[in-house]
Design a protein around this motif. Structure first.
Motif, PDB file in Angstrom:
ATOM      1  N   LEU A 148      -4.092   0.640  -2.431  1.00 25.12           N
ATOM      2  CA  LEU A 148      -3.490  -0.655  -2.723  1.00 25.12           C
ATOM      3  C   LEU A 148      -2.724  -0.565  -4.042  1.00 25.12           C
ATOM      4  N   TYR A 165       0.847  -1.191   0.000  1.00 22.90           N
ATOM      5  CA  TYR A 165       0.000   0.000   0.000  1.00 22.90           C
ATOM      6  C   TYR A 165       0.882   1.240   0.000  1.00 22.90           C
ATOM      7  N   ILE A 181      -9.981  -9.196   2.584  1.00 22.44           N
ATOM      8  CA  ILE A 181     -11.369  -8.768   2.693  1.00 22.44           C
ATOM      9  C   ILE A 181     -12.143  -9.690   3.630  1.00 22.44           C
ATOM     10  N   ASN A 222      -9.723 -10.249  -4.784  1.00 24.08           N
ATOM     11  CA  ASN A 222     -10.121  -9.596  -3.548  1.00 24.08           C
ATOM     12  C   ASN A 222      -9.427  -8.247  -3.455  1.00 24.08           C
ATOM     13  N   LYS A 223     -10.135  -7.243  -3.015  1.00 27.86           N
ATOM     14  CA  LYS A 223      -9.501  -5.938  -2.896  1.00 27.86           C
ATOM     15  C   LYS A 223     -10.078  -5.203  -1.700  1.00 27.86           C
ATOM     16  N   LEU A 224      -9.204  -4.663  -0.858  1.00 28.93           N
ATOM     17  CA  LEU A 224      -9.608  -3.868   0.295  1.00 28.93           C
ATOM     18  C   LEU A 224      -9.401  -2.402  -0.077  1.00 28.93           C
ATOM     19  N   GLY A 273     -14.262  -4.408   1.631  1.00 31.98           N
ATOM     20  CA  GLY A 273     -13.677  -5.553   0.953  1.00 31.98           C
ATOM     21  C   GLY A 273     -14.493  -5.888  -0.278  1.00 31.98           C
ATOM     22  N   TYR A 274     -13.861  -5.878  -1.430  1.00 34.30           N
ATOM     23  CA  TYR A 274     -14.567  -6.057  -2.693  1.00 34.30           C
ATOM     24  C   TYR A 274     -14.011  -7.235  -3.467  1.00 34.30           C
ATOM     25  N   MET A 275     -14.918  -8.008  -4.045  1.00 34.22           N
ATOM     26  CA  MET A 275     -14.526  -9.149  -4.852  1.00 34.22           C
ATOM     27  C   MET A 275     -14.243  -8.675  -6.267  1.00 34.22           C
ATOM     28  N   ARG A 280     -18.117  -7.273  -0.019  1.00 31.99           N
ATOM     29  CA  ARG A 280     -18.054  -8.527   0.728  1.00 31.99           C
ATOM     30  C   ARG A 280     -17.978  -8.297   2.239  1.00 31.99           C
ATOM     31  N   SER A 281     -17.243  -7.263   2.651  1.00 37.91           N
ATOM     32  CA  SER A 281     -17.031  -7.063   4.084  1.00 37.91           C
ATOM     33  C   SER A 281     -16.628  -5.616   4.343  1.00 37.91           C
ATOM     34  N   TYR A 322      -1.044  -6.899  -4.855  1.00 35.57           N
ATOM     35  CA  TYR A 322      -0.973  -7.930  -3.836  1.00 35.57           C
ATOM     36  C   TYR A 322      -0.647  -9.283  -4.448  1.00 35.57           C
TER      37      TYR A 322
END
Lengths: 115, 112
Positions: free
Chosen positions: A45, A35, A100, B98-100, B92-94, B31-32, A48
């Motif tokens: 981000l 990040y 996530i 996955n991506k925060l 949190g996205y799919m 997602r979260s 990753y």
């Protein structure tokens, strides 16, 4: 556990120089994240990895940035050539899950200043 | 268009006050929702929320997610000077796996 270890903690360099930031994730974590944090853009981000394989590099600003993860215990983020707008704090984070769905553990960051 | 928007941007309160921090998010591929606290160095994890209406609590901090109205709140009761920090909300996205995605953060300052 020592946590996520980043080096260097601080780097001051001149425009045009190559910069290499290093990260050792927590042992056993399969996910590693890079990040960048600035006042203007917050925490972004860059890229990753999962099991040492880059999964999403859509956040890497441009071709001057590259990241590698040659093994499960080491990753590098390289900027070549560096520019003043690259000045930021670069964080490495690792997780046993995808981030996530679980907690990210952050390193203490590498503060980069490009003059 | 920001996926995750936090408010207020900054807040100054006195010790003992209760504060509520807000976070709204986009629903596509959601997602979260996660909350982090950042003091001088690295963000540290507070909560992860995936279900609507279920409060998560840790000491004086609590958080809840509303998936109908697409927001989350972080409450801090009986604030202390040690609560002074930047509080980050992340969705949190799919996407691409996955991506925060982090919001800009709320700067909280607790005065003694």
């Amino acid at each position: 556990d020592a946590g996520v270890i980043q080096s260097p903690r601080h780097e001051v360099t001149e425009m045009g120089q190559e910069v290499t930031l290093r990260c050792k994730p927590i042992s056993g974590h399969d996910y590693l994240f890079w990040y960048r944090q600035t006042m203007m853009r917050g925490l972004e981000l860059l890229i990753y990895f999962n099991n040492n394989v880059p999964i999403d590099d859509s956040g890497m600003p441009e071709d001057r940035f590259s990241a590698k993860m040659p093994n499960a215990s080491f990753s590098t983020l390289k900027i070549q050539p560096s520019e003043p707008r690259d000045s930021a704090v670069y964080f490495c984070a690792s997780s046993s899950r995808a981030g996530i769905t679980g907690e990210l553990f952050f390193g203490e960051g590498s503060r980069l200043t490009v003059l | 268009e920001d996926k995750v928007v936090q408010s207020p941007l900054s807040l100054v309160v006195h010790e003992g006050d209760t504060v509520t921090l807000n976070c709204s998010y986009e629903v596509t591929n959601f997602r979260s929702l996660l909350w982090y606290k950042q003091e001088k160095k690295a963000p540290t994890f507070l909560f992860m929320l995936t279900s609507s209406g279920i409060e998560k609590k840790s000491g004086r901090l609590s958080s809840i997610l509303d998936k109908k109205e697409l927001f989350s709140i972080l409450n801090i009761t009986a604030t202390q000077t040690g609560d002074s920090a930047v509080y980050l909300c992340a969705g949190g996205y799919m996407e691409y796996g996955n991506k925060l995605v982090f919001g800009a953060g709320t700067i909280l300052r607790v005065k003694s």
